[in-house]
Design a protein around this motif. Structure first.
Motif, PDB file in Angstrom:
ATOM      1  N   UNK A   1       0.820  -1.204   0.000  1.00  0.00           N
ATOM      2  CA  UNK A   1       0.000   0.000   0.000  1.00  0.00           C
ATOM      3  C   UNK A   1       0.858   1.261   0.000  1.00  0.00           C
ATOM      4  N   UNK A   2       1.942   1.243   0.766  1.00  0.00           N
ATOM      5  CA  UNK A   2       2.825   2.408   0.818  1.00  0.00           C
ATOM      6  C   UNK A   2       3.553   2.627  -0.509  1.00  0.00           C
ATOM      7  N   UNK A   3       3.909   1.538  -1.175  1.00  0.00           N
ATOM      8  CA  UNK A   3       4.546   1.649  -2.497  1.00  0.00           C
ATOM      9  C   UNK A   3       3.586   2.304  -3.490  1.00  0.00           C
ATOM     10  N   UNK A   4       2.306   1.939  -3.429  1.00  0.00           N
ATOM     11  CA  UNK A   4       1.321   2.546  -4.323  1.00  0.00           C
ATOM     12  C   UNK A   4       1.258   4.056  -4.135  1.00  0.00           C
ATOM     13  N   UNK A   5       1.201   4.492  -2.880  1.00  0.00           N
ATOM     14  CA  UNK A   5       1.135   5.932  -2.594  1.00  0.00           C
ATOM     15  C   UNK A   5       2.418   6.621  -3.042  1.00  0.00           C
ATOM     16  N   UNK A   6       3.562   5.990  -2.768  1.00  0.00           N
ATOM     17  CA  UNK A   6       4.855   6.588  -3.131  1.00  0.00           C
ATOM     18  C   UNK A   6       4.975   6.784  -4.639  1.00  0.00           C
ATOM     19  N   UNK A   7       4.441   5.851  -5.420  1.00  0.00           N
ATOM     20  CA  UNK A   7       4.532   5.949  -6.879  1.00  0.00           C
ATOM     21  C   UNK A   7       3.661   7.064  -7.447  1.00  0.00           C
ATOM     22  N   UNK A   8       2.723   7.572  -6.653  1.00  0.00           N
ATOM     23  CA  UNK A   8       1.844   8.654  -7.113  1.00  0.00           C
ATOM     24  C   UNK A   8       2.361  10.033  -6.713  1.00  0.00           C
TER      25      UNK A   8
END
Length: 451
Positions: A91-98
């Motif tokens: 989930x944190x990777x998803x946010x970081x990629x945005x």
């Protein structure tokens, strides 16, 4: 979004200055940087990894044996922690990629949500995030006061001072620290200090638990309670699993990392969720192994050992919470500093006076609520259900789905929708469990309690 290919390496003065500007993104595109009074793109990925690791190895870890393992048992607790680690990383990777989505750096969670969904979601996200961070900080101040009290009762000369007094002492220490450290990037050496003292209290708790476990008779690992109560405590403990690994302020932390911001944030996240989780695992599993279903909400209350050693562990836990509070209060500080145009040297009289009044007021309120309601753990479970889950898991998956929908396969879209619905259901169930817990425990509540 009409992003143009740049002709210059860096445009504007946004990187590092704290002001708006334009820079290259990880994809070599021009990215706008919003206005902020705080420094951005100043920190190495290692420093950011320390910030993230400080969050998950805070003094809260001393309660996971009782809060997670006791309600879930060995199988549920071990599998649950490992699964929560993997899902939280995802989930944190998803946010970081945005972070640079749409040609703009989203240095605040509300900015990202507002960019994707619109103004109403901007304000909703803002409200959820600050409620979540405020409650986390209330918990830290209560924890700091409890650590001071735990040290105090080791030397039973008198019993004049009660928990509210120690919470007040903790609040004062946090106010002084917040005045002296102007922003998140300024922590620097304090992150090293925080890491060292975290390892001290974790090592002491681990060693004394290990000694007690070796010397103690066989323990009871049965999950306590009736069938109905087990259902609700299991749901609550499942919510605690995800609370352990998530901050609810990833864009604000990512704003401090040097370019390339996405690549460097990936390094920090992988460090957090590999090496960073090992101390948490060690003290949580060892504490439960040593004390079984008798594991308390504060592991240092279980351990047996030299008084001086337990005192060192408690004072280290107290000191670490001060750094943790500053990290989780930093989005509020950034918001207020930017709103009121704080500029120039952090040592300027005007800026010091501003921090005294504004941060002192905010932390004064936090301390008052902590002393007034020191049993706030039940209410924090409710807050986590209605804010931590939506921010960290529901929004993360849905924002990624909305931002990348033209690039995702049908299977990937279905996977993100599955996460949205699963964590939506878990959020609802956790809220119901928290409300029930509040109702059951309400007869024991009284203000300014000495717990």
């Amino acid at each position: 979004m009409g992003v143009q290919q740049p002709n210059d390496a860096v445009l504007g003065s946004g990187s590092g200055s704290g002001s708006g500007g334009r820079v290259y993104s990880d994809d070599h595109m021009i990215v706008e940087i919003p206005e902020t009074a705080h420094l951005i793109s100043q920190d190495s990925w290692i420093q950011v990894a320390f910030v993230l690791t400080t969050g998950i190895n805070s003094a809260y870890v001393l309660g996971y044996s009782g809060a997670i393992m006791v309600p879930l048992g060995w199988i549920g607790g071990v599998v649950g922690l490992i699964l929560a680690t993997a899902l939280s990383l995802y989930a944190n990777v998803l946010v970081a990629k945005l972070h640079e989505h749409g040609g703009r750096r989203h240095i605040r969670y509300r900015d990202l949500a507002g960019f994707i969904y619109g103004k109403k979601t901007y304000f909703l996200t803002w409200g959820l995030q600050y409620m979540n961070l405020f409650m986390i900080n209330v918990g830290y101040v209560i924890l700091a006061g409890s650590a001071l009290k735990a040290m105090y009762v080791l030397f039973p000369y008198d019993s004049v001072l009660k928990l509210p007094h120690f919470i007040a002492f903790a609040g004062l220490a946090n106010i002084v620290f917040a005045i002296c450290v102007p922003h998140l990037s300024a922590l620097r050496v304090w992150l090293i200090v925080s890491t060292v003292i975290s390892l001290v209290y974790i090592a002491i708790a681990f060693a004394l638990s290990l000694k007690d476990g070796i010397e103690a008779p066989p323990r009871d690992y049965d999950i306590p309670g009736t069938t109905i109560s087990r259902v609700f405590t299991t749901i609550g403990a499942s919510a605690n699993l995800f609370f352990a690994f998530n901050t609810g302020m990833l864009p604000e932390i990512q704003a401090t990392v040097k370019e390339p911001v996405i690549g460097n944030m990936m390094k920090a996240l992988y460090s957090q969720f590999t090496l960073g989780v090992l101390p948490l695992y060690a003290v949580t599993f060892t504490g439960y192994w040593a004390y079984g279903s008798e594991s308390s909400a504060y592991l240092l209350n279980n351990v047996n050992g030299p008084i001086w050693l337990k005192a060192v562990a408690n004072i280290c836990a107290f000191l670490q919470t001060i750094v943790a509070v500053h990290i989780f209060a930093s989005p509020m500080y950034e918001c207020l500093d930017t709103k009121y145009g704080v500029k120039g040297s952090a040592l300027a009289v005007r800026n010091i006076a501003f921090r005294v009044v504004v941060r002192g007021g905010y932390l004064g309120l936090t301390t008052f609520v902590s002393a007034l309601l020191p049993f706030l753990g039940d209410f924090m479970s409710l807050t986590g259900a209605i804010s931590t889950f939506p921010l960290t898991f529901i929004l993360a998956n849905h924002m990624y789905l909305m931002a990348k929908k033209m690039k995702l396969s049908s299977l990937q879209k279905n996977w993100h929708w599955l996460n949205v619905w699963f964590f939506g259901f878990l959020s609802l169930a956790a809220a119901v469990a928290a409300i029930r817990l509040i109702a059951v425990d309400s007869s024991y509540y009284h203000v300014f309690a000495d717990l």
